[in-house]
Design a protein around this motif. Structure first.
Motif, PDB file in Angstrom:
ATOM      1  N   GLU A 176      50.478 -77.011 -32.610  1.00  0.00           N
ATOM      2  CA  GLU A 176      50.956 -78.371 -32.855  1.00  0.00           C
ATOM      3  C   GLU A 176      49.846 -79.366 -33.159  1.00  0.00           C
ATOM      4  OE1 GLU A 176      53.585 -79.660 -29.753  1.00  0.00           O
ATOM      5  OE2 GLU A 176      54.332 -77.648 -29.419  1.00  0.00           O
ATOM      6  N   ASN A 194      49.357 -83.834 -37.583  1.00  0.00           N
ATOM      7  CA  ASN A 194      50.014 -84.019 -36.295  1.00  0.00           C
ATOM      8  C   ASN A 194      51.456 -84.463 -36.449  1.00  0.00           C
ATOM      9  OD1 ASN A 194      49.557 -86.593 -37.084  1.00  0.00           O
ATOM     10  ND2 ASN A 194      48.110 -87.086 -35.458  1.00  0.00           N
ATOM     11  N   GLU A 195      51.895 -84.694 -37.706  1.00  0.00           N
ATOM     12  CA  GLU A 195      53.305 -85.005 -37.892  1.00  0.00           C
ATOM     13  C   GLU A 195      54.142 -83.773 -38.163  1.00  0.00           C
ATOM     14  OE1 GLU A 195      53.170 -87.527 -41.278  1.00  0.00           O
ATOM     15  OE2 GLU A 195      51.343 -88.412 -40.478  1.00  0.00           O
ATOM     16  N   THR A 196      53.493 -82.628 -38.370  1.00  0.00           N
ATOM     17  CA  THR A 196      54.225 -81.409 -38.711  1.00  0.00           C
ATOM     18  C   THR A 196      53.903 -80.313 -37.711  1.00  0.00           C
ATOM     19  OG1 THR A 196      52.425 -80.858 -40.176  1.00  0.00           O
ATOM     20  CG2 THR A 196      54.373 -81.816 -41.183  1.00  0.00           C
ATOM     21  N   PRO A 197      54.463 -80.401 -36.503  1.00  0.00           N
ATOM     22  CA  PRO A 197      54.167 -79.343 -35.539  1.00  0.00           C
ATOM     23  C   PRO A 197      54.780 -78.027 -35.984  1.00  0.00           C
ATOM     24  CG  PRO A 197      55.876 -80.780 -34.703  1.00  0.00           C
ATOM     25  CD  PRO A 197      55.391 -81.402 -35.973  1.00  0.00           C
ATOM     26  N   LYS A 212      59.579 -83.299 -24.505  1.00  0.00           N
ATOM     27  CA  LYS A 212      58.809 -83.326 -25.755  1.00  0.00           C
ATOM     28  C   LYS A 212      59.666 -82.918 -26.950  1.00  0.00           C
ATOM     29  CE  LYS A 212      56.163 -79.752 -26.819  1.00  0.00           C
ATOM     30  NZ  LYS A 212      55.082 -78.790 -26.996  1.00  0.00           N
ATOM     31  N   ASN A 213      60.345 -81.783 -26.837  1.00  0.00           N
ATOM     32  CA  ASN A 213      61.135 -81.306 -27.971  1.00  0.00           C
ATOM     33  C   ASN A 213      62.322 -82.203 -28.224  1.00  0.00           C
ATOM     34  OD1 ASN A 213      59.689 -78.875 -28.700  1.00  0.00           O
ATOM     35  ND2 ASN A 213      60.270 -78.141 -26.693  1.00  0.00           N
ATOM     36  N   ARG A 227      60.995 -85.302 -30.133  1.00  0.00           N
ATOM     37  CA  ARG A 227      60.599 -84.950 -31.506  1.00  0.00           C
ATOM     38  C   ARG A 227      61.836 -84.725 -32.363  1.00  0.00           C
ATOM     39  NH1 ARG A 227      56.153 -80.849 -30.829  1.00  0.00           N
ATOM     40  NH2 ARG A 227      54.274 -82.102 -30.808  1.00  0.00           N
ATOM     41  N   ASP A 228      62.771 -83.993 -31.820  1.00  0.00           N
ATOM     42  CA  ASP A 228      64.006 -83.682 -32.524  1.00  0.00           C
ATOM     43  C   ASP A 228      64.777 -84.957 -32.835  1.00  0.00           C
ATOM     44  OD1 ASP A 228      66.929 -81.736 -31.628  1.00  0.00           O
ATOM     45  OD2 ASP A 228      66.046 -82.263 -33.563  1.00  0.00           O
ATOM     46  N   ARG A 232      63.587 -88.007 -33.187  1.00  0.00           N
ATOM     47  CA  ARG A 232      62.883 -88.744 -34.248  1.00  0.00           C
ATOM     48  C   ARG A 232      63.193 -88.129 -35.599  1.00  0.00           C
ATOM     49  NH1 ARG A 232      57.663 -88.406 -34.800  1.00  0.00           N
ATOM     50  NH2 ARG A 232      57.122 -90.519 -35.389  1.00  0.00           N
ATOM     51  N   SER A 233      63.125 -86.797 -35.663  1.00  0.00           N
ATOM     52  CA  SER A 233      63.377 -86.114 -36.932  1.00  0.00           C
ATOM     53  C   SER A 233      64.795 -86.396 -37.403  1.00  0.00           C
ATOM     54  CB  SER A 233      63.132 -84.627 -36.710  1.00  0.00           C
ATOM     55  OG  SER A 233      63.718 -83.876 -37.707  1.00  0.00           O
ATOM     56  N   TYR A 281      60.815 -93.807 -23.845  1.00  0.00           N
ATOM     57  CA  TYR A 281      60.003 -93.692 -25.063  1.00  0.00           C
ATOM     58  C   TYR A 281      60.427 -94.794 -26.013  1.00  0.00           C
ATOM     59  CZ  TYR A 281      58.184 -91.676 -29.376  1.00  0.00           C
ATOM     60  OH  TYR A 281      57.526 -91.462 -30.556  1.00  0.00           O
TER      61      TYR A 281
END
Lengths: 327, 168, 120
Positions: free
Chosen positions: A38, A68-71, C48-49, C52-53, C55-56, C113
């Protein structure tokens, strides 16, 4: 008194279980897995994978991610550098990827599902070890393939009497470094190799003359920024900077040799870093063909190395598995 | 008079001995070893792996290309989803596949504004007597598609894919 | 007589010292087993996941923003907020200021967050 003796004899049994640092290994393996999958590493610009032997100490952390935007999307150039055991020794891996005061033993493996990437670094695993497995995708460099489909576009207009033919491949950095394109699909010549392959070169030869000609002579390959020619060690073959092959044979950048069917130039990012380029520059790669009697080829024109899928092929992301074992 | 002091001495000695033995017994029984499952380390490993697999299935291989996860959900293809997911998560670098099993369902907001779940992949025969399972989730953006039937209907919406992952 | 009482007290004192020493050792051993446990639990606890998910997903929604009608946009936002609350146990709130500036708020009870980001 008897009780005291009995207890004193039980104490060594208690201390024997104190060496239970086995639980720590999984945590270290997880952290190493996160750094590899990551994190793009540090320094990131200019990237750590371009440091040479003399600047190895400037690498603080080795990570394989594109950004760091594409883990979980790994860059192929970082992978090749990381698994290069002639460049890194075990102490480097411990201090730049695994971290920690105890010298852990490690085994890091990466395999793509189609077996084209199958790398391993470290010792064989023992019976018990800390472990993490990550699923990733690998981004490979793009290729500009110029085949006979471009023949009409890249032939000189009739009536052109010049004796040399130049074919240009243009990399417009302001178009390539486009922030609205996801870094997983972006073309960045500063970190990835640029691959230009001219196949079916026989279609670009001058067919009208008799006797029929078989080849044309490639005089040299030069790099230009606007009207300025960039200085470069054109005379020496240097696989770290570029590879040029004509019909499968390697040459330096002033080959002056005949070409029959294909030309392949791979410009590595180490070479691109030698040119004074920024995000808005234009890099032109000129292929100059010159023959002693009359021009054997009719090739000309500018091929744009950009995001147009007919001009440049970007290979699909390749799924892979990364495993880290620590003990 | 001499008996009292002797008894005191003896009793103190016995009390000391009892204290030490009791302490030693208490301590030896409290430092019970945690089983690996108590440390939640396998759960952490499975959760990270499952999240990775869902994220990779949700990433198109080419820019603007096909998104595997969206295709499976639009088609309601539970078998295809299961095979693809298990192929990713059972792959190891040595080539010898791992033994993970999964089941999946999709959570969506229905016509009547209720949050509902739809079973996409049912659990298999290893469901009973298994180790503890881990739940991983992934958001999926579905576009307007008139051919998509029950139960999500055709409107553009966001759904949540939940996958249960366990080792058997 | 007096010296005998003191002897007994020495024994009791020594016994007590040994007991305290054993307690200390046991504490150390207990903590060492906890090292691995709290590390893994810390990893599991931090979403964390999930973040991230999320946001995506929000970026995917804003990528499609111009192609959606007003009611579709509202529906999409409502989907994300309601399903987050019900299945992910998280309160999610997001909006965009200017077309590219997106603000996200996420709170799952343990982790909060907040982010303001420019998404092209």
């Amino acid at each position: 008194m008897v009780a005291l003796i009995a207890v004193a004899s039980m104490v060594p049994g208690l201390l024997a279980g104190l060496q239970s640092s086995g639980i720590d290994y999984d945590a270290v393996a997880y952290r190493t897995g996160v750094i590899l999958a990551e994190d793009p590493g540090w320094p990131v610009d200019p990237p750590w994978e371009m440091k040479d032997q003399y600047h190895k100490d400037e690498i603080e952390r080795m990570g394989l991610a594109v950004s760091n935007e594409t883990p979980n999307i790994l860059l192929s150039t970082k992978i090749e550098k990381f698994f290069n055991t002639s460049f890194f020794d075990p102490e480097d891996y411990r201090s730049k990827v695994i971290f920690g005061e105890i010298p852990y033993s490690y085994n890091i493996t990466l395999r793509s599902l189609d077996w084209t990437y199958n790398h391993k670094v470290g010792q064989e695993t023992p019976e018990g070890y800390g472990y993490i497995r990550r699923v990733v995708k690998i981004k490979e460099p793009s290729v500009a393939v110029i085949d006979e489909g471009f023949r009409n576009q890249y032939t000189i207009s009739p009536g052109d009497n010049s004796t040399t033919r130049t074919f240009t491949v243009r990399l417009d950095f302001s178009r390539l470094i486009n922030l609205s394109i996801d870094p997983a699909y972006r073309i960045d010549p500063r970190t990835e190799p640029v691959n230009i392959t001219i196949t079916d070169f026989s279609e670009y030869l001058n067919k009208t003359s008799t006797p029929p000609i078989e080849n044309a002579t490639l005089k040299d390959v030069t790099f230009w920024g606007g009207s300025l020619s960039f200085p470069f060690p054109y005379d020496t073959e240097n696989p770290d900077l570029y590879t040029l092959s004509l019909d499968g044979n390697p040459y330096d950048l002033k080959p002056e040799a005949p070409v029959e069917s294909n030309i392949s130039l791979v410009l590595k990012p180490a070479a691109t870093s030698l040119f004074p380029l920024d995000q808005n520059s234009i890099l032109d790669i000129l292929f100059t063909f010159e023959d002693t009697d009359y021009p054997h080829t009719n090739i000309t024109g500018i091929h744009y190395y950009d995001y147009n899928t007919t001009n440049v092929t970007r290979p699909a992301l390749k799924p892979a598995v990364l495993e880290v074992a620590i003990w | 008079m001499v008996n009292d002091s002797g008894q005191l001495y003896t009793m103190e000695g016995i009390a000391a001995g009892l204290v030490m033995l009791l302490t030693a017994y208490l301590i030896l029984s409290t430092t019970s070893i945690y089983t690996p499952g108590d440390t939640h380390i396998p759960d952490m490993q499975l959760e990270q792996l499952g999240s990775d697999v869902l994220a990779m299935m949700d990433t198109p291989d080419l820019e603007g290309g096909e998104n595997q996860l969206v295709n499976f959900i639009n088609a309601g293809d539970g078998n295809g989803f299961r095979e693809s997911f298990l192929e990713y998560c059972n792959a190891t670098t040595s080539g010898k596949p791992d033994t993970l099993h999964m089941s999946a369902n999709v959570t969506y907001r229905g016509e009547d504004d209720q949050i509902k779940e739809h079973l996409l992949v049912g659990p298999d025969e290893t469901w009973t007597g298994r180790e503890s399972a881990v739940r991983v989730t992934r958001w999926v953006q579905l576009d307007q598609q008139s051919t998509r039937g029950d139960p999500y209907r055709s409107r553009a919406q966001a759904v949540l894919v939940e996958v249960l992952l366990w080792r058997a | 007589m007096a010296c005998m009482n003191e002897d007994g007290q020495w024994i009791v004192l020594m016994g007590l010292l040994v007991a305290v020493g054993l307690f200390f050792l046991a504490l150390i051993i207990n903590q060492s087993a906890l090292v691995g446990q709290t590390t893994a639990e810390g990893v599991l606890e931090f979403p964390k996941n999930d973040i991230r998910d999320l946001r995506s997903e929000i970026f995917d929604y804003y990528d499609r923003y111009d192609d959606l009608t007003d009611s579709e946009r509202q529906n999409n936002v409502e989907d994300i907020v309601r399903i987050s609350l019900e299945r992910m146990n998280a309160v999610v709130h997001f909006w965009n200021g200017t077309p590219e500036e997106i603000t996200i708020h996420y709170n799952n009870g343990v982790t909060v967050y907040d982010e303001t980001v420019y998404h092209y």
